[in-house]
Design a protein around this motif. Structure first.
Motif, PDB file in Angstrom:
ATOM      1  N   ARG A  54       0.809  -1.218   0.000  1.00 28.13           N
ATOM      2  CA  ARG A  54       0.000   0.000   0.000  1.00 28.13           C
ATOM      3  C   ARG A  54       0.842   1.268   0.000  1.00 28.13           C
ATOM      4  NH1 ARG A  54      -3.965  -3.215  -1.621  1.00 28.13           N
ATOM      5  NH2 ARG A  54      -5.426  -3.917  -0.031  1.00 28.13           N
ATOM      6  N   GLY A  55       2.168   1.120  -0.127  1.00 32.36           N
ATOM      7  CA  GLY A  55       3.044   2.300  -0.109  1.00 32.36           C
ATOM      8  C   GLY A  55       3.076   3.037  -1.431  1.00 32.36           C
ATOM      9  N   GLY A  56       2.603   2.401  -2.483  1.00 30.22           N
ATOM     10  CA  GLY A  56       2.581   3.083  -3.769  1.00 30.22           C
ATOM     11  C   GLY A  56       2.844   2.165  -4.952  1.00 30.22           C
ATOM     12  N   ALA A  57       3.738   1.212  -4.769  1.00 29.17           N
ATOM     13  CA  ALA A  57       4.135   0.397  -5.918  1.00 29.17           C
ATOM     14  C   ALA A  57       3.191  -0.782  -6.154  1.00 29.17           C
ATOM     15  CB  ALA A  57       5.563  -0.096  -5.737  1.00 29.17           C
ATOM     16  N   PHE A  59       3.288  -3.886  -5.032  1.00 32.66           N
ATOM     17  CA  PHE A  59       3.927  -5.190  -5.190  1.00 32.66           C
ATOM     18  C   PHE A  59       3.293  -6.210  -4.238  1.00 32.66           C
ATOM     19  CE2 PHE A  59       7.246  -8.394  -4.811  1.00 32.66           C
ATOM     20  CZ  PHE A  59       7.625  -8.526  -6.133  1.00 32.66           C
ATOM     21  N   ASN A  81       7.526   1.305   6.944  1.00 33.43           N
ATOM     22  CA  ASN A  81       7.704   2.591   6.276  1.00 33.43           C
ATOM     23  C   ASN A  81       6.552   3.528   6.644  1.00 33.43           C
ATOM     24  OD1 ASN A  81       8.080   4.719   4.520  1.00 33.43           O
ATOM     25  ND2 ASN A  81       8.606   3.426   2.771  1.00 33.43           N
ATOM     26  N   ASP A  83       7.026   6.864   6.581  1.00 31.37           N
ATOM     27  CA  ASP A  83       7.601   8.159   6.200  1.00 31.37           C
ATOM     28  C   ASP A  83       6.566   9.063   5.549  1.00 31.37           C
ATOM     29  OD1 ASP A  83      10.029   9.765   6.135  1.00 31.37           O
ATOM     30  OD2 ASP A  83       9.736   9.743   3.978  1.00 31.37           O
ATOM     31  N   GLU A  84       5.532   8.458   5.029  1.00 33.90           N
ATOM     32  CA  GLU A  84       4.395   9.170   4.401  1.00 33.90           C
ATOM     33  C   GLU A  84       4.644  10.635   4.045  1.00 33.90           C
ATOM     34  OE1 GLU A  84       0.291   9.587   6.336  1.00 33.90           O
ATOM     35  OE2 GLU A  84      -0.049   8.283   4.622  1.00 33.90           O
ATOM     36  N   TYR A 169      11.531  13.665   1.946  1.00 29.62           N
ATOM     37  CA  TYR A 169      10.608  12.794   1.204  1.00 29.62           C
ATOM     38  C   TYR A 169      11.331  11.546   0.701  1.00 29.62           C
ATOM     39  CZ  TYR A 169       8.011  11.361  -3.060  1.00 29.62           C
ATOM     40  OH  TYR A 169       7.367  10.671  -4.044  1.00 29.62           O
ATOM     41  N   GLU A 173      11.560   6.226   0.058  1.00 28.43           N
ATOM     42  CA  GLU A 173      12.099   5.196  -0.838  1.00 28.43           C
ATOM     43  C   GLU A 173      12.833   4.206   0.049  1.00 28.43           C
ATOM     44  OE1 GLU A 173      14.451   2.893  -3.457  1.00 28.43           O
ATOM     45  OE2 GLU A 173      15.296   4.165  -1.898  1.00 28.43           O
ATOM     46  N   VAL A 207      10.775  -4.282   4.030  1.00 29.75           N
ATOM     47  CA  VAL A 207      10.230  -2.951   4.261  1.00 29.75           C
ATOM     48  C   VAL A 207       8.801  -2.952   3.740  1.00 29.75           C
ATOM     49  CG1 VAL A 207      10.449  -0.474   3.825  1.00 29.75           C
ATOM     50  CG2 VAL A 207      12.497  -1.905   3.890  1.00 29.75           C
ATOM     51  N   ASN A 208       7.869  -2.603   4.608  1.00 32.22           N
ATOM     52  CA  ASN A 208       6.470  -2.512   4.191  1.00 32.22           C
ATOM     53  C   ASN A 208       5.840  -1.237   4.716  1.00 32.22           C
ATOM     54  OD1 ASN A 208       5.907  -6.022   4.208  1.00 32.22           O
ATOM     55  ND2 ASN A 208       5.417  -4.671   2.507  1.00 32.22           N
ATOM     56  N   PRO A 402      13.285   5.346  -8.209  1.00 35.42           N
ATOM     57  CA  PRO A 402      12.135   5.827  -8.987  1.00 35.42           C
ATOM     58  C   PRO A 402      11.701   7.259  -8.682  1.00 35.42           C
ATOM     59  CG  PRO A 402      11.672   3.738  -7.863  1.00 35.42           C
ATOM     60  CD  PRO A 402      12.930   4.266  -7.282  1.00 35.42           C
TER      61      PRO A 402
HETATM   62  C1  LIG Z   1      10.559   8.669  -3.941  1.00 35.17           C
HETATM   63  C2  LIG Z   1       9.808   7.587  -3.258  1.00 35.17           C
HETATM   64  C3  LIG Z   1       9.091   7.861  -2.108  1.00 35.17           C
HETATM   65  C4  LIG Z   1       8.396   6.864  -1.450  1.00 35.17           C
HETATM   66  N1  LIG Z   1       7.721   7.189  -0.321  1.00 35.17           N
HETATM   67  C5  LIG Z   1       7.063   6.200   0.360  1.00 35.17           C
HETATM   68  C6  LIG Z   1       6.387   6.488   1.574  1.00 35.17           C
HETATM   69  O1  LIG Z   1       6.370   7.630   2.047  1.00 35.17           O
HETATM   70  N2  LIG Z   1       5.758   5.475   2.219  1.00 35.17           N
HETATM   71  C7  LIG Z   1       5.770   4.201   1.736  1.00 35.17           C
HETATM   72  O2  LIG Z   1       5.212   3.319   2.352  1.00 35.17           O
HETATM   73  N3  LIG Z   1       6.398   3.897   0.589  1.00 35.17           N
HETATM   74  C8  LIG Z   1       7.055   4.857  -0.115  1.00 35.17           C
HETATM   75  N4  LIG Z   1       7.727   4.530  -1.260  1.00 35.17           N
HETATM   76  C9  LIG Z   1       7.737   3.133  -1.699  1.00 35.17           C
HETATM   77  C10 LIG Z   1       8.827   2.339  -0.979  1.00 35.17           C
HETATM   78  O3  LIG Z   1      10.042   2.448  -1.698  1.00 35.17           O
HETATM   79  C11 LIG Z   1       8.501   0.867  -0.872  1.00 35.17           C
HETATM   80  O4  LIG Z   1       8.140   0.395  -2.135  1.00 35.17           O
HETATM   81  C12 LIG Z   1       7.380   0.560   0.087  1.00 35.17           C
HETATM   82  O5  LIG Z   1       7.640   1.084   1.349  1.00 35.17           O
HETATM   83  C13 LIG Z   1       7.192  -0.907   0.189  1.00 35.17           C
HETATM   84  O6  LIG Z   1       6.112  -1.213   1.019  1.00 35.17           O
HETATM   85  P1  LIG Z   1       4.794  -1.870   0.467  1.00 35.17           P
HETATM   86  O7  LIG Z   1       5.199  -2.994  -0.432  1.00 35.17           O
HETATM   87  O8  LIG Z   1       4.090  -2.313   1.667  1.00 35.17           O
HETATM   88  O9  LIG Z   1       4.077  -0.805  -0.287  1.00 35.17           O
HETATM   89  C14 LIG Z   1       8.398   5.542  -1.953  1.00 35.17           C
HETATM   90  C15 LIG Z   1       9.113   5.275  -3.117  1.00 35.17           C
HETATM   91  C16 LIG Z   1       9.795   6.273  -3.776  1.00 35.17           C
HETATM   92  C17 LIG Z   1      10.536   5.949  -5.017  1.00 35.17           C
END
Ligand SMILES: Cc1cc2nc3c(=O)[nH]c(=O)nc-3n(C[C@H](O)[C@H](O)[C@H](O)COP(=O)(O)O)c2cc1C
Ligand code: FES
Lengths: 445, 193
Positions: A54-57, A59, A81, A83-84, A169, A173, A207-208, A402
């Motif tokens: 749910r972080g964006g990608a 996967f 993660n 960091d939102e 920010y 990542e 990392v999730n 990315p």
């Molecule tokens: C520039 C950038 C910023 C990101 N910021 C966040 C973020 O704030 N929180 C987050 O969960 N994932 C963020 N991601 C995605 C993480 O790299 C990572 O894919 C994610 O934490 C994996 O967790 P998930 O599989 O549970 O989504 C960011 C990725 C990039 C490239």
């Protein structure tokens, strides 16, 4: 009634305390997993659930977990993660602030599945007060024997620490986050190796995102198959959406994936329609990085199908006519909005946040901001649109992480769908901005 | 033990001239260092820099950074590298209250620029400046994860959300009158608006 699995109890008074949380069924997944399941069974349920990051990608989480290397005698880590920082996204903050134990519960159950004994929650520094809420929850969990040695009398032990960042920010990542957690600048690492093999302190690490980890609890409780029945196709389960912009009811909504976008924007249960009866102009559906779509394309796909809140439907049409679910940061803009100015705020953000390692990103984001500044100043020429297009294309795909794409995509999409707005400013040598006016000033008359 | 936390106590009673943590702050720093595996104490650098900033008047002087290096037993440059990377660390003196107004998309859509202008007028300073009495510094910030309650500003650990001109006026007045008892670089302060 739509199902809610993550924030159904946020309005219960005292839900941030362990006692109330447990009285509402909290920590059942820890009991169930630690006492009746093997770690690999938990991984299996998460796989079956179809849960995607749910972080964006997006996967698949189960798959990611199955990549975790397990060499003998080497510690493994789970890092949450929190960091939102993606503009438009505030769902993790909401979850942690309102129901911190949901995250702690998810951490314990996930750590058990992964054979992890030390875990960290990396939270952005600005969320200082949220970090304190989490720390209190963790303290309660330790005192109740849910963290620490021999959790609930089993032989599983886990430590959990909150780690605050300090405003960057890029630390969202995952590899930048790990660098930061090691006490360094948040410079993303070259991959491979992936964190699953060499992450925190060079050890295997998962990392999730906060929401991903919190979702593990209901998955274990209800079983992966049941969870997978919620949602649509490969977009299973529920998702937290952060809704902001020119809508009547901004806030965090838990939706079942597959909800029509139109219902989300206009439904009383969700955004409640456009503020002051204005018309919808555009939406950024998944946080600042994803392509902006004009009203017609966000409500319906290019084929005329209703657009749904799901990974597949939002992605339908690729970047030509579609976008992404991303982090679920849903920014709604009304008819008065200057797309150029909105893009300027995004690009200024990316320029400010570039870590500076890769020249295309460090320099390119600065150039894009400068070109856009010319539009805001009313000094841009028509050829500047092509220049802007050219620069964004030279960042994408040419950086270590990315972030490059995240900075380039919004620019490309704004030009793709709203080129006329850029050209008009260039032709008239004038920029008029009324988009931000109505909330504080009651609109321009 | 992961349960203990930084910032539970109120640091920074006054601007200290001597570069030395209070006993409380030092105990917290040590506790933070124990959150990481042996030999990896450097991980605590960011949390400890937050303490240092709160302890030493709201900003990080070269001496303050050197002091943190000493605590962590690392080279001063390693501290500077980190302190200069993250926006929450101020490497120059700032006012007692640092207003950080979010200017990114959702906040801009809801009038953040007007809030900034209003504060500038009210305080007689421009973005980046500090009032002559050393009370307020005005800064702009990027998305602070508060987009649903835009426009907003952060001051110390507090989020002030759904701002209006009247709310800002009240905020400034409150900070001014409470100035005697409170120091808003203090991490303990919680939003009361
Ligand atoms: C520039 C950038 C910023 C990101 N910021 C966040 C973020 O704030 N929180 C987050 O969960 N994932 C963020 N991601 C995605 C993480 O790299 C990572 O894919 C994610 O934490 C994996 O967790 P998930 O599989 O549970 O989504 C960011 C990725 C990039 C490239
Ligand atoms: S845009 Fe201002 S808090 Fe997100």
């Amino acid at each position: 009634m739509p199902r809610k699995l993550l924030i159904q109890n946020v309005d219960v008074p005292g839900i941030s305390s362990l006692e109330t949380y447990r009285a509402h069924g909290g920590y059942a997944s820890v009991e169930k997993a630690l006492k009746t399941m093997r770690p690999e069974d938990v991984v299996e349920e998460v796989k079956k659930s179809g849960l995607r990051g749910r972080g964006g990608a997006g996967f698949p989480t189960g798959l990611k977990w199955s990549f975790l290397a397990k060499p003998e005698g080497v510690p493994r880590y789970l890092v949450c993660n929190a960091d939102e920082s993606e503009p438009g996204t505030f769902k993790d903050r909401f979850l942690m602030e309102k129901t911190p134990h949901s995250l702690v519960e998810g951490m314990i159950t996930s750590a058990y599945a992964l054979g992890v004994h030390t875990s960290y929650i990396y939270i952005r520094g600005e969320f200082f007060y949220v970090a304190r809420i989490l720390e209190n929850a963790i303290k309660e969990a330790y005192a109740a024997g849910l963290l620490g040695k021999n959790i609930l009398g089993t032989d599983f032990s886990l430590d959990c620490h909150v780690h605050v960042g300090a405003g960057a920010y890029i630390c969202g990542e995952e590899t930048a986050l790990l660098e930061s957690l090691e006490g360094k600048r948040g410079n993303p690492r070259i991959k491979p190796p992936f964190p699953a093999v060499a992450g925190l302190y060079g050890c295997p690490t998962v990392v999730n995102n906060v929401e991903t980890i919190a979702a593990v609890a209901p998955i274990v409780n209800m079983g992966g198959d049941e969870y997978a029945k919620i949602g649509i196709g490969k977009s299973t389960g529920t998702k937290l959406i952060s809704a902001s912009g020119h809508i009547n009811k901004p806030g965090v909504y838990e939706i079942e994936l597959g909800l029509p976008v139109e219902e989300f924007i206009y439904g009383e249960e969700y955004c409640g329609g456009m503020r002051n009866g204005k018309k919808l102009k555009a939406v950024v559906a998944g946080g600042s990085s994803v392509p902006i779509l004009p009203a017609d394309l966000i409500l319906k796909t290019a084929n005329g199908e209703p657009r749904l809140m799901s990974y597949e439907s939002l992605g339908d049409g690729g970047f030509q006519t579609g976008t992404m679910l991303g982090s679920g940061g849903f920014i709604v803009m009304n008819e008065d909005t200057s797309i150029v100015k909105n893009l300027f705020t995004f690009t200024r953000f990316y320029h400010h946040e570039s870590c500076g390692q890769c020249s295309p990103c460090r320099e390119g984001t600065g150039w894009m901001e400068k070109i856009l500044q010319k539009f805001i100043n009313g000094t841009a020429q028509e050829s500047d649109v092509d220049l802007l297009w050219d620069v964004q294309g030279k960042i994408e795909g040419k950086t270590i992480c990315p972030f490059g794409e995240a900075a380039a995509w919004p620019v490309a999409a704004a030009i793709r769908h709203f080129k006329d707005e850029f050209l008009e400013i260039a032709r008239n040598k004038k920029f008029v901005d009324i988009s931000h006016y109505e909330k504080l000033n009651g609109g321009l008359s | 033990m992961g349960a203990e936390i930084h910032g539970t106590q109120k640091f920074n009673e006054s601007k200290r001239t001597e570069i030395k943590f209070s006993e409380e702050a030092m105990a917290t720093a040590k506790l933070l260092m124990s959150n990481y595996p042996q030999g990896k104490e450097k991980s605590a650098i960011i949390p400890i820099l937050h303490i240092a900033q709160a302890e030493f008047g709201g900003w990080l002087s070269p001496e303050a950074m050197d002091y943190v290096a000493e605590i962590l037993n690392i080279r001063p440059i390693e501290v500077f590298e980190v302190a200069s990377f993250y926006t929450m660390f101020h490497l120059k003196p700032v006012g007692k209250c640092v207003f950080e107004v979010c200017q990114t998309s959702s906040c801009w859509l809801n009038g953040a620029e007007d809030i900034v202008k209003h504060i500038e007028k009210k305080l007689g300073i421009r973005v980046g400046e500090t009032t002559a009495d050393g009370m307020f510094t005005l800064k702009v910030a990027e998305c602070l994860g508060s987009c649903g309650t835009a426009p907003m500003l952060q001051c110390g650990a507090s989020y002030h959300e759904n701002l209006t001109f009247e709310k800002v006026d009240r905020l400034i007045a409150d900070y001014r009158t409470e100035n005697k008892q409170k120091n808003y670089t203090d991490l303990d302060y919680k939003n009361t608006l």
